[in-house]
Motif scaffolding. Structure first.
Motif, PDB file in Angstrom:
ATOM      1  N   ARG A 217      33.905 -40.192  29.651  1.00 52.60           N
ATOM      2  CA  ARG A 217      33.285 -39.188  30.529  1.00 52.60           C
ATOM      3  C   ARG A 217      34.241 -38.135  31.070  1.00 52.60           C
ATOM      4  NH1 ARG A 217      29.532 -41.419  35.004  1.00 52.60           N
ATOM      5  NH2 ARG A 217      30.129 -39.350  35.703  1.00 52.60           N
ATOM      6  N   MET A 218      35.451 -38.067  30.544  1.00 49.42           N
ATOM      7  CA  MET A 218      36.408 -37.113  31.099  1.00 49.42           C
ATOM      8  C   MET A 218      36.215 -35.693  30.580  1.00 49.42           C
ATOM      9  SD  MET A 218      40.056 -38.886  31.618  1.00 49.42           S
ATOM     10  CE  MET A 218      40.109 -39.788  30.099  1.00 49.42           C
ATOM     11  N   GLY A 219      36.505 -34.720  31.441  1.00 52.54           N
ATOM     12  CA  GLY A 219      36.458 -33.313  31.046  1.00 52.54           C
ATOM     13  C   GLY A 219      37.868 -32.768  30.988  1.00 52.54           C
ATOM     14  N   CYS A 220      38.301 -32.146  32.111  1.00 54.28           N
ATOM     15  CA  CYS A 220      39.629 -31.510  32.139  1.00 54.28           C
ATOM     16  C   CYS A 220      40.753 -32.539  32.041  1.00 54.28           C
ATOM     17  CB  CYS A 220      39.782 -30.690  33.415  1.00 54.28           C
ATOM     18  SG  CYS A 220      39.934 -31.701  34.910  1.00 54.28           S
ATOM     19  N   GLY A 221      40.532 -33.733  32.586  1.00 48.87           N
ATOM     20  CA  GLY A 221      41.552 -34.782  32.520  1.00 48.87           C
ATOM     21  C   GLY A 221      42.642 -34.690  33.567  1.00 48.87           C
ATOM     22  N   ILE A 222      42.570 -33.698  34.468  1.00 51.05           N
ATOM     23  CA  ILE A 222      43.651 -33.521  35.457  1.00 51.05           C
ATOM     24  C   ILE A 222      43.142 -33.420  36.893  1.00 51.05           C
ATOM     25  CG2 ILE A 222      45.392 -32.484  33.956  1.00 51.05           C
ATOM     26  CD1 ILE A 222      44.289 -29.727  35.041  1.00 51.05           C
ATOM     27  N   GLY A 223      41.904 -33.808  37.128  1.00 51.13           N
ATOM     28  CA  GLY A 223      41.400 -33.817  38.495  1.00 51.13           C
ATOM     29  C   GLY A 223      40.850 -32.492  38.989  1.00 51.13           C
ATOM     30  N   ALA A 224      40.647 -31.507  38.097  1.00 49.17           N
ATOM     31  CA  ALA A 224      40.264 -30.166  38.537  1.00 49.17           C
ATOM     32  C   ALA A 224      38.776 -29.842  38.376  1.00 49.17           C
ATOM     33  CB  ALA A 224      41.080 -29.135  37.761  1.00 49.17           C
ATOM     34  N   CYS A 225      38.067 -30.491  37.467  1.00 49.21           N
ATOM     35  CA  CYS A 225      36.702 -30.030  37.153  1.00 49.21           C
ATOM     36  C   CYS A 225      35.604 -30.858  37.825  1.00 49.21           C
ATOM     37  CB  CYS A 225      36.485 -30.036  35.637  1.00 49.21           C
ATOM     38  SG  CYS A 225      36.290 -31.681  34.933  1.00 49.21           S
ATOM     39  N   TYR A 226      35.909 -32.006  38.330  1.00 50.42           N
ATOM     40  CA  TYR A 226      34.948 -32.921  38.981  1.00 50.42           C
ATOM     41  C   TYR A 226      33.850 -33.413  38.044  1.00 50.42           C
ATOM     42  CZ  TYR A 226      37.159 -32.156  43.432  1.00 50.42           C
ATOM     43  OH  TYR A 226      38.078 -32.133  44.445  1.00 50.42           O
ATOM     44  N   ALA A 227      34.025 -33.216  36.731  1.00 54.72           N
ATOM     45  CA  ALA A 227      33.006 -33.684  35.773  1.00 54.72           C
ATOM     46  C   ALA A 227      33.008 -35.208  35.670  1.00 54.72           C
ATOM     47  CB  ALA A 227      33.273 -33.081  34.399  1.00 54.72           C
ATOM     48  N   CYS A 228      34.066 -35.830  36.159  1.00 57.39           N
ATOM     49  CA  CYS A 228      34.242 -37.257  35.895  1.00 57.39           C
ATOM     50  C   CYS A 228      33.973 -38.134  37.119  1.00 57.39           C
ATOM     51  CB  CYS A 228      35.658 -37.499  35.408  1.00 57.39           C
ATOM     52  SG  CYS A 228      36.890 -37.189  36.676  1.00 57.39           S
ATOM     53  N   VAL A 229      33.436 -37.557  38.179  1.00 54.63           N
ATOM     54  CA  VAL A 229      33.296 -38.330  39.423  1.00 54.63           C
ATOM     55  C   VAL A 229      32.235 -39.436  39.282  1.00 54.63           C
ATOM     56  CG1 VAL A 229      32.524 -38.159  41.821  1.00 54.63           C
ATOM     57  CG2 VAL A 229      34.099 -36.462  40.896  1.00 54.63           C
ATOM     58  N   LYS A 239      35.095 -41.843  42.988  1.00 56.56           N
ATOM     59  CA  LYS A 239      36.361 -41.957  42.257  1.00 56.56           C
ATOM     60  C   LYS A 239      36.347 -40.960  41.119  1.00 56.56           C
ATOM     61  CE  LYS A 239      37.782 -46.126  43.970  1.00 56.56           C
ATOM     62  NZ  LYS A 239      39.086 -46.514  44.428  1.00 56.56           N
ATOM     63  N   LYS A 240      37.527 -40.412  40.853  1.00 55.53           N
ATOM     64  CA  LYS A 240      37.657 -39.561  39.674  1.00 55.53           C
ATOM     65  C   LYS A 240      38.176 -40.416  38.520  1.00 55.53           C
ATOM     66  CE  LYS A 240      38.648 -35.109  41.784  1.00 55.53           C
ATOM     67  NZ  LYS A 240      39.752 -34.217  42.122  1.00 55.53           N
ATOM     68  N   ILE A 241      37.448 -40.362  37.423  1.00 55.53           N
ATOM     69  CA  ILE A 241      37.848 -41.191  36.283  1.00 55.53           C
ATOM     70  C   ILE A 241      39.244 -40.804  35.789  1.00 55.53           C
ATOM     71  CG2 ILE A 241      37.317 -41.712  33.861  1.00 55.53           C
ATOM     72  CD1 ILE A 241      34.335 -41.449  34.635  1.00 55.53           C
ATOM     73  N   CYS A 242      39.547 -39.484  35.788  1.00 55.18           N
ATOM     74  CA  CYS A 242      40.810 -39.051  35.179  1.00 55.18           C
ATOM     75  C   CYS A 242      42.035 -39.401  36.013  1.00 55.18           C
ATOM     76  CB  CYS A 242      40.777 -37.560  34.890  1.00 55.18           C
ATOM     77  SG  CYS A 242      40.561 -36.539  36.348  1.00 55.18           S
ATOM     78  N   THR A 243      41.887 -39.440  37.322  1.00 57.50           N
ATOM     79  CA  THR A 243      43.073 -39.703  38.143  1.00 57.50           C
ATOM     80  C   THR A 243      43.043 -41.090  38.804  1.00 57.50           C
ATOM     81  OG1 THR A 243      41.994 -38.442  39.907  1.00 57.50           O
ATOM     82  CG2 THR A 243      43.673 -37.306  38.631  1.00 57.50           C
TER      83      THR A 243
HETATM   84 FE1  FES Z   1      38.088 -33.044  35.413  1.00 59.79          FE
HETATM   85 FE2  FES Z   1      38.377 -35.580  36.162  1.00 59.79          FE
HETATM   86  S1  FES Z   1      38.035 -34.838  34.191  1.00 59.79           S
HETATM   87  S2  FES Z   1      38.288 -33.858  37.423  1.00 59.79           S
END
Ligand code: FES
Length: 255
Positions: A217-229, A239-243
């Motif tokens: 479910r990750m998007g940007c992978g760096i905590g910036a897009c909130y697609a993974c909450v 929780k953010k999946i990426c971080t």
């Molecule tokens: Fe973008 Fe987590 S994948 S904030």
């Protein structure tokens, strides 16, 4: 985390629309990578694909100074990655995410359950568990026979069950078919794959302790897009999946 520019050793199609990239990294970088972590690849230097792609680590070979990732082509960014060649330099951030906490768990026999693009990180996990003396049984599921990869490699590490949705190889159906049909003995499970699969696994094995990776479910992978909450199981936090992940205890987050 380090940003590195590393040479590609090889790129190979290993199954339908599925590619493996091997790259050369120094040992001190490889030693820091835990099973379940991912790397963040910059697709190219142009503006169109500036966004990095998070791709899970499939294997680390300390003897050959080699990191392997496996990805499926599902858009222009991943299509672009297939154009890379041996000796090209690739820009990556490594390691990202938390990984499976395998050193902190007391267990003898682990069950690994992976579906589709969730299968690759389970290989490095299986290798690491076997190296620690843990017995490993693996269930891997794919849509069809042409998509199967790493069956031989998993088989070298323990018993393997394969499912395909269309029944073209192994047991027809989803990975949970094996859970229903086989009387498997294990004391911990680890799973990675599409959300519906993880949900089904979590429900079926609710009385077992386990960890799931929500990397799909990750998007940007760096905590910036909130697609993974995702929400925690009690609904009180996010929780953010990426971080915070991509690995969580099975009862920690809602899927
Ligand atoms: Fe973008 Fe987590 S994948 S904030």
């Amino acid at each position: 985390m380090k940003q590195l520019s590393v040479p590609i050793l090889s790129i190979e199609k290993i199954a339908k629309a599925t590619y493996q990239i091997d790259m050369r990294l120094e040992k001190d970088h490889l030693e820091k990578i835990k099973p379940g972590q991912f790397i963040h690849i910059r697709v190219n230097q142009g503006s169109e694909f500036m966004l990095r792609r998070p791709i899970s680590v499939a294997d680390v070979d300390l003897k050959l100074n080699k990191l392997s990732v496996i990805f499926k082509v599902f858009g222009r960014g991943t299509e672009q990655l297939t154009q890379l060649k041996a000796n090209d330099l690739i820009d990556l951030i490594v390691p990202c995410g938390n990984g499976y906490p395998i050193e902190t768990i007391n267990y003898n026999h682990a069950l690994l359950i992976g579906g589709g693009v969730g299968v690759p990180p389970l290989y490095y996990l299986a290798k690491s568990l076997v190296a620690r003396g843990v017995k490993v049984t693996t269930i891997i599921g794919f849509q069809t026979k042409e998509e199967i990869f790493y069956l031989d490699k998993f088989s070298e590490l323990g018993e393997v069950f394969v499912t395909t949705n269309d029944g073209s190889y192994g047991t027809q159906g989803y990975v949970t078919e094996i859970l229903k049909q086989e009387d498997l003995n294990f004391d911990y499970y680890f799973s990675c794959g599409p959300a519906p699969m993880l949900k089904a696994v979590k429900n079926y094995l609710h009385y077992f302790p386990g960890y799931i990776s929500l990397e799909e479910r990750m998007g940007c992978g760096i905590g910036a897009c909130y697609a993974c909450v995702v929400k925690t199981e009690d609904g009180k936090a996010q929780k953010k999946i990426c971080t915070d992940g991509p690995v969580f205890q099975a009862n920690e987050v809602m899927i």
